[in-house]
Design a protein around this motif. Structure first.
Motif, mmCIF file in Angstrom:
data_model
loop_
_atom_site.group_PDB
_atom_site.id
_atom_site.type_symbol
_atom_site.label_atom_id
_atom_site.label_comp_id
_atom_site.label_asym_id
_atom_site.label_seq_id
_atom_site.Cartn_x
_atom_site.Cartn_y
_atom_site.Cartn_z
ATOM 1 N N GLY A 36 0.820 -1.202 0.000
ATOM 2 C CA GLY A 36 0.000 0.000 0.000
ATOM 3 C C GLY A 36 0.853 1.250 0.000
ATOM 4 O O GLY A 36 1.963 1.279 -0.531
ATOM 5 N N ASP A 37 0.356 2.298 0.632
ATOM 6 C CA ASP A 37 1.063 3.576 0.638
ATOM 7 C C ASP A 37 2.121 3.658 1.728
ATOM 8 O O ASP A 37 2.941 4.571 1.728
ATOM 9 C CB ASP A 37 0.062 4.723 0.826
ATOM 10 C CG ASP A 37 -0.884 4.846 -0.364
ATOM 11 O OD1 ASP A 37 -0.446 4.530 -1.491
ATOM 12 O OD2 ASP A 37 -2.042 5.245 -0.152
ATOM 13 N N THR A 38 2.107 2.708 2.684
ATOM 14 C CA THR A 38 3.075 2.749 3.774
ATOM 15 C C THR A 38 4.203 1.752 3.535
ATOM 16 O O THR A 38 4.030 0.738 2.868
ATOM 17 C CB THR A 38 2.393 2.424 5.112
ATOM 18 O OG1 THR A 38 1.772 1.133 5.012
ATOM 19 C CG2 THR A 38 1.325 3.462 5.428
ATOM 20 N N LEU A 39 5.346 2.050 4.089
ATOM 21 C CA LEU A 39 6.500 1.167 3.993
ATOM 22 C C LEU A 39 6.230 -0.137 4.736
ATOM 23 O O LEU A 39 5.560 -0.142 5.774
ATOM 24 C CB LEU A 39 7.732 1.839 4.601
ATOM 25 C CG LEU A 39 8.272 3.091 3.911
ATOM 26 C CD1 LEU A 39 9.306 3.763 4.802
ATOM 27 C CD2 LEU A 39 8.879 2.747 2.572
ATOM 28 N N ILE A 40 6.757 -1.231 4.224
ATOM 29 C CA ILE A 40 6.668 -2.499 4.942
ATOM 30 C C ILE A 40 8.035 -3.180 4.914
ATOM 31 O O ILE A 40 8.808 -3.018 3.970
ATOM 32 C CB ILE A 40 5.602 -3.447 4.347
ATOM 33 C CG1 ILE A 40 5.880 -3.741 2.874
ATOM 34 C CG2 ILE A 40 4.215 -2.872 4.541
ATOM 35 C CD1 ILE A 40 4.925 -4.788 2.285
ATOM 36 N N ASP A 44 7.216 -8.747 5.682
ATOM 37 C CA ASP A 44 5.789 -8.494 5.492
ATOM 38 C C ASP A 44 5.419 -8.541 4.016
ATOM 39 O O ASP A 44 4.331 -9.003 3.654
ATOM 40 C CB ASP A 44 5.407 -7.148 6.101
ATOM 41 C CG ASP A 44 5.622 -7.106 7.601
ATOM 42 O OD1 ASP A 44 5.312 -8.121 8.266
ATOM 43 O OD2 ASP A 44 6.114 -6.086 8.114
ATOM 44 N N TRP A 238 13.427 -2.066 3.795
ATOM 45 C CA TRP A 238 11.988 -1.859 3.699
ATOM 46 C C TRP A 238 11.589 -1.790 2.230
ATOM 47 O O TRP A 238 12.401 -1.467 1.371
ATOM 48 C CB TRP A 238 11.578 -0.559 4.402
ATOM 49 C CG TRP A 238 11.750 -0.584 5.893
ATOM 50 C CD1 TRP A 238 12.932 -0.612 6.588
ATOM 51 C CD2 TRP A 238 10.720 -0.588 6.871
ATOM 52 N NE1 TRP A 238 12.699 -0.637 7.941
ATOM 53 C CE2 TRP A 238 11.342 -0.615 8.144
ATOM 54 C CE3 TRP A 238 9.336 -0.559 6.808
ATOM 55 C CZ2 TRP A 238 10.625 -0.621 9.334
ATOM 56 C CZ3 TRP A 238 8.609 -0.567 7.995
ATOM 57 C CH2 TRP A 238 9.251 -0.594 9.234
ATOM 58 N N GLU A 240 8.980 -0.039 -0.518
ATOM 59 C CA GLU A 240 8.092 1.097 -0.701
ATOM 60 C C GLU A 240 7.609 1.179 -2.141
ATOM 61 O O GLU A 240 8.253 0.663 -3.058
ATOM 62 C CB GLU A 240 8.798 2.399 -0.323
ATOM 63 C CG GLU A 240 9.949 2.761 -1.242
ATOM 64 C CD GLU A 240 10.538 4.133 -0.934
ATOM 65 O OE1 GLU A 240 9.864 4.925 -0.252
ATOM 66 O OE2 GLU A 240 11.667 4.415 -1.389
ATOM 67 N N ARG A 241 6.467 1.816 -2.307
ATOM 68 C CA ARG A 241 5.963 2.113 -3.641
ATOM 69 C C ARG A 241 6.592 3.415 -4.099
ATOM 70 O O ARG A 241 6.606 4.404 -3.364
ATOM 71 C CB ARG A 241 4.444 2.238 -3.620
ATOM 72 C CG ARG A 241 3.853 2.518 -4.984
ATOM 73 C CD ARG A 241 2.352 2.644 -4.917
ATOM 74 N NE ARG A 241 1.930 3.786 -4.117
ATOM 75 C CZ ARG A 241 0.652 4.118 -3.906
ATOM 76 N NH1 ARG A 241 -0.306 3.370 -4.399
ATOM 77 N NH2 ARG A 241 0.343 5.175 -3.174
ATOM 78 N N ARG A 252 17.194 1.521 6.308
ATOM 79 C CA ARG A 252 17.106 2.251 7.558
ATOM 80 C C ARG A 252 17.986 1.607 8.613
ATOM 81 O O ARG A 252 18.266 0.406 8.538
ATOM 82 C CB ARG A 252 15.655 2.271 8.059
ATOM 83 C CG ARG A 252 14.701 3.128 7.250
ATOM 84 C CD ARG A 252 13.297 3.074 7.837
ATOM 85 N NE ARG A 252 12.411 4.071 7.272
ATOM 86 C CZ ARG A 252 11.145 4.243 7.625
ATOM 87 N NH1 ARG A 252 10.610 3.457 8.564
ATOM 88 N NH2 ARG A 252 10.407 5.184 7.075
#
Length: 445
Positions: A36-40, A44, A238, A240-241, A252
């Motif tokens: 989605g819009d949040t980092l994973i 995950d 992580w 990200e999109r 990170r």
């Protein structure tokens, strides 16, 4: 479940894992259902790519694990060539992605597991078995068949066999398979849930039990850590999109507790300190002149599962089998996975885990030495040792890793999987698999 490829391509490649990797952090087409819009974290992303109920690989590929109509009669084949021809035929006829070893060698593989349990368990108390990721139910049926025929009647009468299965389609198939013997159904049940969710296990159960995991560890999510060069600190990765269409990696500082625990167990001295304890001035110069990025895959999914199992079933005995190494890995990093998809009957491997968008199997080799260390850590013994507390009672578990061939020669019936000329696919073709046994000692309160 191991791969979307047939046995020949998986077990008959060059048996070497490359340790020199090239390439830079990769990107892949974006799937809105997975990220989605949040980092994973990477673990995950892998969990969603494999197990998401709507777009996950195992949710979409209900036929990814095959079921043979009948047992293979190995003694009818002249040798390896005839067996491989037959194997190729059944794959083409079924058009499934994968036949598990317990399926290919039924009932003998499951009988070997059952015999190892009967030899090492206390039969004076009711036998309780949990199987995680039971596939089509072939293992459960084979074990119950063997115990019914070979154990004292009271053992079979009082046995409890629980399958913990995350896939609803496989859960239904297991009941169908085990139900082929009417008397098994009263002793067998399926719990459709995620075994890594502690809430699903309920209160702590202090009774002895067995936990079986066959080809489960290879599909458990892993995390990825990255270092820019030989002396730079490790960073957690992580996903990200980016720009609405692509996936990319973001690095990170390491903060995740599971990642930190794995690093502690592996004992990577430069994981957070940039290598200052082990790097000399010459090493720092070399890293600047010839920088070499590093990747390392950490079995955080296995770590989480072991934490849950030790917390819920502190007196469990554990038996797990899986790949100890994988051939022709394209993805960089220690313990890197194969990412494989099957289209129009042919298999192919992706160059990046980010290419898996619910259409590919992602499976990892198991570091069995690290598995043993994590087992001790999650039992509480290793943590106690590291903290300098007195170890009056010693290790809480006795552990043993065996090649599959050695395990089956000890507990199975190898003559049942041998061809006329002496070739034995169970013993000869599974040299990149091992079996891990872990039982509690008397050194527990």
């Amino acid at each position: 479940m191991a791969s979307s490829r047939n046995l020949f391509s998986l077990f008959h490649r060059h048996r070497v894992i490359p340790f020199e990797f090239l390439g830079q952090p990769s990107s892949a087409l974006f799937s809105t259902q997975i990220v989605g819009d949040t980092l994973i974290l990477v673990r995950d992303f892998i969990h969603k790519a494999l197990y998401d109920p709507n777009v996950g690989y195992f949710s979409q590929k209900s036929a990814s694990v095959g079921v043979l109509d009948s047992s293979i009669k190995f003694n009818r084949f002249e040798g390896r060539k005839a067996y491989m021809k037959h194997l190729d035929k059944i794959y083409k006829q079924s058009d499934v992605s994968w036949f598990t070893p317990v399926e290919l060698f039924k009932p003998w593989y499951a009988h070997g597991i059952a015999e190892s349990i009967l030899r090492t368990t206390n039969l004076s108390v009711p036998l309780k078995i949990y199987e995680i990721g039971g596939g089509s139910g072939t293992c459960a049926k084979g074990i119950l068949d063997y115990i019914k025929l070979n154990a004292p009647t009271r053992v079979y009468d009082n046995i409890s066999y629980t399958s913990v299965e995350i896939s609803s389609s496989l859960a239904a198939k297991q009941i169908q398979t085990v139900g082929e013997v009417d008397s098994h159904l009263s002793k067998f049940r399926v719990e459709h849930r995620d075994a890594t969710d502690r809430n699903g296990w309920g209160d702590v159960n202090e009774q002895p039990c067995w936990v079986i995991m066959l080809e489960v560890l290879d599909n458990l999510p892993h995390d990825l850590i990255y270092s820019e060069n030989q002396t730079s600190p490790w960073m957690e990765v992580w996903v990200e999109r980016k720009q609405g269409e692509k996936l990319s990696e973001l690095y990170r500082p390491i903060e995740d507790s599971l990642i930190k625990s794995c690093i502690e167990i592996i004992d990577m001295p430069d994981a957070t300190a940039g290598g200052s304890r082990v790097s000399s001035a010459m090493k720092n110069i070399w890293a600047k002149v010839f920088p070499k990025p590093r990747w390392c895959w950490l079995p955080t999914g296995c770590m989480k599962l072991l934490q849950v199992l030790h917390g819920a079933l502190p007196k469990m005995s554990l038996i797990a089998s899986d790949f100890s190494y994988l051939p022709d890995v394209k993805i960089p990093g220690e313990r890197a996975p194969l990412v494989s998809t099957k289209k129009d009957g042919s298999s192919s491997d992706y160059n990046s885990y980010l290419d898996a968008k619910g259409d590919a199997d992602i499976f990892f080799p198991t570091d069995f030495f690290l598995l043993e260390q994590m087992d001790h850590y999650c039992s509480g013994w290793m943590k106690q040792q590291k903290e300098g507390e007195p170890l009056k009672r010693g290790k809480k578990r006795r552990t043993l890793s065996l090649d599959t061939a050695a395990f089956m020669e000890e507990f199975g019936l190898p003559t049942k999987t041998r061809t006329k000329d002496g070739y034995n696919p169970l013993l000869d073709d599974f040299k990149n698999t091992k079996v891990y046994l872990s039982v509690p000692t008397h050194n527990v309160k």
